[in-house]
Design a protein around this motif. Structure first.
Motif, PDB file in Angstrom:
ATOM      1  N   ASP A   1      62.049  34.980  18.906  1.00  0.00           N
ATOM      2  CA  ASP A   1      62.220  35.343  17.499  1.00  0.00           C
ATOM      3  C   ASP A   1      60.885  35.724  16.869  1.00  0.00           C
ATOM      4  OD1 ASP A   1      64.894  34.818  17.762  1.00  0.00           O
ATOM      5  OD2 ASP A   1      64.801  32.823  16.840  1.00  0.00           O
ATOM      6  N   HIS A   2      59.833  35.010  17.250  1.00  0.00           N
ATOM      7  CA  HIS A   2      58.508  35.300  16.685  1.00  0.00           C
ATOM      8  C   HIS A   2      58.013  36.677  17.139  1.00  0.00           C
ATOM      9  CE1 HIS A   2      54.667  34.003  14.857  1.00  0.00           C
ATOM     10  NE2 HIS A   2      54.123  34.792  15.784  1.00  0.00           N
ATOM     11  N   LEU A   3      58.240  37.010  18.387  1.00  0.00           N
ATOM     12  CA  LEU A   3      57.807  38.315  18.887  1.00  0.00           C
ATOM     13  C   LEU A   3      58.576  39.448  18.216  1.00  0.00           C
ATOM     14  CD1 LEU A   3      57.373  37.498  22.685  1.00  0.00           C
ATOM     15  CD2 LEU A   3      55.560  37.939  21.001  1.00  0.00           C
ATOM     16  N   VAL A   4      59.843  39.199  17.905  1.00  0.00           N
ATOM     17  CA  VAL A   4      60.611  40.204  17.160  1.00  0.00           C
ATOM     18  C   VAL A   4      60.002  40.408  15.777  1.00  0.00           C
ATOM     19  CG1 VAL A   4      62.834  40.665  16.053  1.00  0.00           C
ATOM     20  CG2 VAL A   4      62.765  39.819  18.408  1.00  0.00           C
ATOM     21  N   ARG A   5      59.565  39.321  15.142  1.00  0.00           N
ATOM     22  CA  ARG A   5      58.999  39.404  13.791  1.00  0.00           C
ATOM     23  C   ARG A   5      57.703  40.210  13.781  1.00  0.00           C
ATOM     24  NH1 ARG A   5      59.443  36.230   9.149  1.00  0.00           N
ATOM     25  NH2 ARG A   5      60.804  34.770  10.227  1.00  0.00           N
ATOM     26  N   ILE A   6      56.853  39.984  14.777  1.00  0.00           N
ATOM     27  CA  ILE A   6      55.565  40.679  14.775  1.00  0.00           C
ATOM     28  C   ILE A   6      55.590  41.962  15.595  1.00  0.00           C
ATOM     29  CG2 ILE A   6      54.321  38.516  14.432  1.00  0.00           C
ATOM     30  CD1 ILE A   6      53.504  38.632  17.384  1.00  0.00           C
ATOM     31  N   GLY A   7      56.778  42.325  16.092  1.00  0.00           N
ATOM     32  CA  GLY A   7      56.891  43.497  16.942  1.00  0.00           C
ATOM     33  C   GLY A   7      56.351  44.782  16.329  1.00  0.00           C
ATOM     34  N   PRO A   8      56.702  45.129  15.073  1.00  0.00           N
ATOM     35  CA  PRO A   8      56.159  46.363  14.488  1.00  0.00           C
ATOM     36  C   PRO A   8      54.639  46.368  14.417  1.00  0.00           C
ATOM     37  CG  PRO A   8      58.055  45.595  13.220  1.00  0.00           C
ATOM     38  CD  PRO A   8      57.726  44.509  14.196  1.00  0.00           C
ATOM     39  N   ALA A   9      54.023  45.217  14.095  1.00  0.00           N
ATOM     40  CA  ALA A   9      52.563  45.157  14.038  1.00  0.00           C
ATOM     41  C   ALA A   9      51.958  45.305  15.433  1.00  0.00           C
ATOM     42  CB  ALA A   9      52.116  43.839  13.400  1.00  0.00           C
ATOM     43  N   LEU A  10      52.579  44.697  16.445  1.00  0.00           N
ATOM     44  CA  LEU A  10      52.078  44.831  17.816  1.00  0.00           C
ATOM     45  C   LEU A  10      52.086  46.292  18.260  1.00  0.00           C
ATOM     46  CD1 LEU A  10      53.743  41.780  19.618  1.00  0.00           C
ATOM     47  CD2 LEU A  10      51.277  42.201  19.421  1.00  0.00           C
ATOM     48  N   GLU A  11      53.178  46.978  17.970  1.00  0.00           N
ATOM     49  CA  GLU A  11      53.290  48.371  18.411  1.00  0.00           C
ATOM     50  C   GLU A  11      52.349  49.274  17.627  1.00  0.00           C
ATOM     51  OE1 GLU A  11      56.728  51.730  19.324  1.00  0.00           O
ATOM     52  OE2 GLU A  11      57.256  49.840  18.342  1.00  0.00           O
ATOM     53  N   SER A  12      52.226  49.022  16.299  1.00  0.00           N
ATOM     54  CA  SER A  12      51.401  49.896  15.466  1.00  0.00           C
ATOM     55  C   SER A  12      49.916  49.714  15.743  1.00  0.00           C
ATOM     56  CB  SER A  12      51.692  49.619  13.977  1.00  0.00           C
ATOM     57  OG  SER A  12      50.811  50.334  13.148  1.00  0.00           O
ATOM     58  N   ALA A  13      49.478  48.463  15.823  1.00  0.00           N
ATOM     59  CA  ALA A  13      48.036  48.209  15.915  1.00  0.00           C
ATOM     60  C   ALA A  13      47.524  48.116  17.349  1.00  0.00           C
ATOM     61  CB  ALA A  13      47.693  46.914  15.171  1.00  0.00           C
ATOM     62  N   ALA A  14      48.391  47.690  18.287  1.00  0.00           N
ATOM     63  CA  ALA A  14      47.912  47.466  19.653  1.00  0.00           C
ATOM     64  C   ALA A  14      48.658  48.261  20.705  1.00  0.00           C
ATOM     65  CB  ALA A  14      47.995  45.972  19.984  1.00  0.00           C
ATOM     66  N   GLY A  15      49.685  49.004  20.318  1.00  0.00           N
ATOM     67  CA  GLY A  15      50.433  49.778  21.301  1.00  0.00           C
ATOM     68  C   GLY A  15      51.214  48.928  22.273  1.00  0.00           C
TER      69      GLY A  15
END
Length: 537
Positions: free
Chosen positions: A497-511
């Protein structure tokens, strides 16, 4: 009143005469408080209407006749009962709270006293209140909005003065009118105040001499002011940041005079409970929260709910048989020295305005600044209205491809302003989104452990079970000294659930993307992939 778009001349418009004596034209939810709080008439000494000069007693039957002849009752979409004078085109819906001291009942009682020289007794007021509720239940629910109504191509904005006029803005122009368009119901709160009176010519450049907004952020500021009138669309959460004494609060208060002026001094603390949020949002189109030093997880979730639009529920009449629902949606402006750690879903909704430090050469006394702001307000108001017309003209053809911000309607609005003014607000918005995503990852221990494990090659094939990923990240966090953090997930489900929450930031900032894949040893695997890091525009 009508306003000539070419020369700004104002000529009064004839106002339709009501068939019954007019009630106060700017009725608000609380404007009838003085009526309902008036001293009760002493029935022992009051006139009976048999030959003396005092007022007579109005029967409930008479009151119902007056109501049926001139008023309409209905429920809002949230279930609240409102009464509106159907013979006064500028009348605002008045809240009916039930009982003899309801503002709506008080309005009708005043009408009867003024037109028929009769007063209503308490029990008759209560009976009239019951009848109003009955009539409202028979009518179709209608939307009741605060300050502004937006339908995708037209703004209808309540001026907020005693005239009851509204400003209608379309791609063809804007004008002030006494007549609220049919089907539009704009309520007022106890703090609703009037917009600045537009000057003959607009001057948005004057705004930037009075607020310390960077040139890159100026199109975002204009978009935020217009977005506040786009009721029903997700609203940004605005963070106004900067060092101490950077005029953050003063700037916010002045800017909001052009979107949602109020009679009180703006700036409250961050609410901590759902009832506090209901009280904070109900009177305002834009809520200003001042001096935010930290945001809890629960407060972050509520900021997201109010930004996108949600509801708050409570027991109705202290019983579990029914619930009272309050819609929660508003534009939220927060001032803070620093944003601090952000949760991913809040970070994706943010628009950040950074205030530079005010140098001694630029510092002015507050009284001098306020005088200059008051003098410039009419020209700035006119400039904003004229800009709204131009934006509505290009909005239908504005490019809607490759939208990068979570609040897509707001990004389209920024693009339209860029088209009109030749600015680069959309690029600035994308730049902010990338920087805010990095802020989210910097403050998230799980994200830091995941990025570290990927860099070290500890997730080599990219496929791993949730439990295996949790074990790997926990070991990585122990190396970093953060595994015992209060925010560390303790189960595979919480991690997912936590990875789903931060997923957009992971993809945007770190690919980095984390998705669910096929089963691995009978357990649904997770696929962790790192692509080339996103390029910040």
């Amino acid at each position: 009143m009508t306003i000539d778009m070419q020369n700004g001349a104002r000529t009064p418009s004839p106002r339709p005469a009501p068939s019954t004596p007019a009630a106060p034209s700017a009725a608000t939810e609380n404007s009838s408080q003085s009526i309902s709080d008036a001293p009760e008439v002493d029935l022992a000494t009051a006139s009976t209407g048999k030959g003396d000069d005092g007022p007579k007693v109005a029967s409930v039957e008479h009151a119902i006749e007056v109501f049926d002849a001139g008023f309409t009752a209905f429920r809002s979409l949230e279930g609240q009962v409102y009464v509106v004078d159907r013979h006064d085109p500028s009348a605002r819906p008045v809240l009916h709270t039930g009982g003899s001291r309801s503002p709506a009942v008080a309005l009708i009682a005043e009408r009867i006293l003024a037109s028929h020289d009769k007063f209503m007794k308490g029990e008759d007021r209560a009976a009239l209140g019951d009848y109003i509720g009955f009539r409202a239940d028979k009518a179709a629910p209608r939307p009741v909005l605060l300050r502004s109504a937006w339908n995708g191509w037209r703004f209808i904005v309540d001026i907020g003065d005693d005239s009851g006029r509204v400003i209608v803005i379309t791609a063809e122009g804007w004008h002030a009118t006494d007549t609220v368009p049919p089907g539009v119901h704009l309520r007022r709160s106890s703090v609703t105040a009037a917009l600045p009176t537009p000057a003959r010519t607009g001057d948005l450049d004057a705004l930037w001499t009075l607020v310390p907004v960077t040139e890159a952020d100026r199109p975002l500021v204009l978009a935020l002011l217009l977005s506040a009138w786009m009721t029903g669309t997700p609203q940004p959460v605005v963070f106004i940041t900067g060092p101490q004494d950077a005029a953050k609060t003063t700037t916010a208060r002045y800017l909001l005079r052009f979107a949602d002026p109020v009679s009180n001094v703006r700036g409250r603390s961050l609410p901590t409970s759902e009832p506090d949020w209901k009280a904070a949002v109900n009177p305002y189109l834009v809520v200003l929260i001042d001096n935010v030093s930290g945001i809890t997880a629960a407060q972050s979730d509520m900021l997201c709910k109010v930004s996108t639009g949600g509801e708050a529920t409570a027991r109705a009449l202290y019983t579990n048989a029914d619930t009272h629902i309050t819609s929660l949606q508003a534009s939220l402006w927060l001032t803070s020295i620093g944003v601090g750690a952000l949760r991913g879903d809040l970070g994706s909704r943010l628009v950040r305005l950074e205030m530079p430090a005010i140098t001694p050469e630029r510092r002015r006394s507050l009284s001098e600044l306020e005088a200059a702001q008051d003098a410039a307000a009419p020209a700035i108001m006119r400039g904003l209205l004229d800009l709204a017309v131009e934006v509505l003209g290009v909005l239908p053809t504005t490019d809607r491809t490759r939208l990068r911000h979570r609040l897509t309607d707001f990004e389209v609005l920024v693009r339209a302003i860029d088209s009109v003014m030749g600015t680069s607000g959309a690029d600035r918005l994308a730049e902010q989104a990338g920087a805010l995503a990095e802020d989210v990852l910097d403050g998230d221990v799980v994200a830091q452990a995941l990025l570290s494990a990927l860099e070290a090659g500890r997730i080599p094939d990219g496929r791993i079970t949730p439990k295996g990923l949790l074990d790997t990240l926990t070991a990585e966090a122990e190396r970093q000294g953060s595994a015992r953090s209060t925010g560390w997930p303790r189960t595979p489900r919480i991690l997912t659930d936590h990875l789903v929450r931060i997923g957009p930031a992971l993809e945007s900032a770190a690919g980095v993307t984390v998705t669910r894949g096929p089963k691995l040893n009978g357990v649904r695997a997770m696929i962790v992939a790192q692509h080339r890091p996103a390029v910040t525009p």
